[in-house]
Design an enzyme around this catalytic site. Structure first.
Site, PDB file in Angstrom:
ATOM      1  N   HIS A  68     -43.056-126.047 -16.208  1.00 20.61           N
ATOM      2  CA  HIS A  68     -42.338-126.951 -17.103  1.00 20.61           C
ATOM      3  C   HIS A  68     -42.476-128.401 -16.653  1.00 20.61           C
ATOM      4  CE1 HIS A  68     -39.711-124.387 -19.859  1.00 20.61           C
ATOM      5  NE2 HIS A  68     -40.516-123.529 -19.234  1.00 20.61           N
ATOM      6  N   ASP A  76     -45.406-134.504 -11.918  1.00 20.04           N
ATOM      7  CA  ASP A  76     -44.823-135.683 -11.281  1.00 20.04           C
ATOM      8  C   ASP A  76     -43.348-135.519 -10.948  1.00 20.04           C
ATOM      9  OD1 ASP A  76     -43.709-135.686 -13.798  1.00 20.04           O
ATOM     10  OD2 ASP A  76     -44.141-137.806 -14.223  1.00 20.04           O
ATOM     11  N   ILE A 161     -44.777-124.738 -24.199  1.00 20.12           N
ATOM     12  CA  ILE A 161     -45.050-123.524 -24.971  1.00 20.12           C
ATOM     13  C   ILE A 161     -43.729-122.879 -25.379  1.00 20.12           C
ATOM     14  CG2 ILE A 161     -45.975-121.180 -24.851  1.00 20.12           C
ATOM     15  CD1 ILE A 161     -48.195-123.118 -24.963  1.00 20.12           C
ATOM     16  N   ASP A 245     -41.502-108.230 -16.039  1.00 17.13           N
ATOM     17  CA  ASP A 245     -42.366-107.083 -15.777  1.00 17.13           C
ATOM     18  C   ASP A 245     -41.463-105.883 -15.492  1.00 17.13           C
ATOM     19  OD1 ASP A 245     -44.012-105.110 -14.786  1.00 17.13           O
ATOM     20  OD2 ASP A 245     -45.018-106.379 -13.312  1.00 17.13           O
TER      21      ASP A 245
END
Length: 327
Positions: A68, A76, A161, A245
């Site tokens: 993110h 940065d 996304i 998962d």
């Protein structure tokens, strides 16, 4: 003669200015702190190990945190800055975690090497170590990033996304960052660890006339869908999470790709990957070879953590505290 000298000096100054203001991933180096803070990687690794041993959710949080960060304003550490209207306040970032790990490492490093190591580098190292801590590959990452001074919530949504994205939408976002379809598939493999809130995949279910949850996404394996419905029932809270998962939730491995082929991708964006022939071929290949996935992970992780790096003094700074820009 004097006029010629003045012209030469002017040209030197112009060229110097260009070299200072033009930075790229080529300005980074794994040995960047070799003389100024030689033990920085040990400091970060020990901090990640301490936190992860006490809280098994930390590795997944650190991996998500660096993603993110890098996708918005480049790598940065802009996502670490607190305050009204910063990246952290965007709804997509409200569930991020792992901030305390980075801050803890920063405090230690500031004692040992004050004013030398950026929060951006610490975050990249922490995410790298989180993968290795959970059984993933050891990756050599280049260092030398500066911390950004800008952090705006308005920059998040156009660059990140969303879990509802199609393959085409995800590929377009990645391409805008210099990342390929292969990078998309490889980095999605990071979902082999970590947790996701039920709200992140609630669009794959709906309530029937009796108020019970039923799947509307037929790509999900039936037993897997049933388990999700139980865990994310009507009694679940906004804080309820499930493992990304379901098979090896705490192990960084290639199980994620097998899950996708078996209809056990948790997020809609995960399951969408198998709808693209090129992506599906990569998924099949990685499901059969963990070594292949690990090799590709090392390459894609370095590419991702080199997005939009800031290296010149005019581009960034070395923050004293990661949650606040200097001054």
């Amino acid at each position: 003669m004097h006029q010629g000298l003045r012209t030469l000096l002017a040209l030197v100054l112009v060229l110097s200015s260009i070299s200072v203001s033009s930075s790229s991933s080529s300005d980074l180096s794994p040995d960047f702190y070799a003389f100024t803070c030689p033990n920085v990687q040990l400091f970060v690794r020990n901090t990640v190990s301490f936190f992860s041993t006490n809280d098994g959710t930390i590795p997944g949080k650190l991996l998500r945190l660096v993603f993110h960060d890098c996708m918005v304003e480049g790598c940065d550490a802009s996502v670490l800055i607190q305050g009204n209207g910063t990246e952290r306040t965007d709804p997509a970032n409200l569930s991020l975690g792992g901030f305390d790990v980075v801050e803890s490492a920063k405090r230690l490093i500031e004692v040992m090497c004050p004013g030398i190591v950026s929060c951006a580098d610490i975050l990249v190292l922490a995410a790298r170590d989180a993968v290795e801590f959970t059984g993933g590959p050891s990756v050599q990452v280049p260092l030398g990033r500066k911390d950004g001074r800008v952090s705006l919530a308005s920059n998040v949504r156009p660059n990140i996304i969303d879990t509802s994205f199609s393959v085409e939408e995800m590929a377009k976002t990645f391409s805008s960052k210099g990342l390929s379809m292969e990078d998309l598939v490889v980095l999605s493999g990071g979902h082999t660890i970590g947790l996701s809130h039920c709200t992140s995949f609630s669009d794959r279910f709906q309530k029937d006339a009796n108020g019970s949850m039923v799947p509307i996404d037929t790509s999900m394996e039936k037993n897997f869908a049933s388990e999700l419905m139980k865990k994310c029932s009507a009694n679940a809270t906004a804080a309820t999470t499930v493992s990304c998962d379901p098979v090896t939730p705490n192990q960084f491995d290639n199980q994620y790709f097998t899950n996708l082929l078996d209809g056990k991708g948790l997020l809609r964006s995960d399951s969408e990957l198998v709808n693209d022939p090129k992506a599906e071929a990569l998924i099949d290949s990685f499901s059969k070879s963990q070594n292949s996935f690990f090799d590709s992970w090392a390459e894609s992780f370095v590419k991702m953590t080199s997005i939009g790096v800031k290296t010149g003094d005019n581009e960034g700074e070395i923050r004293t505290v990661c949650s606040s820009a200097n001054g």
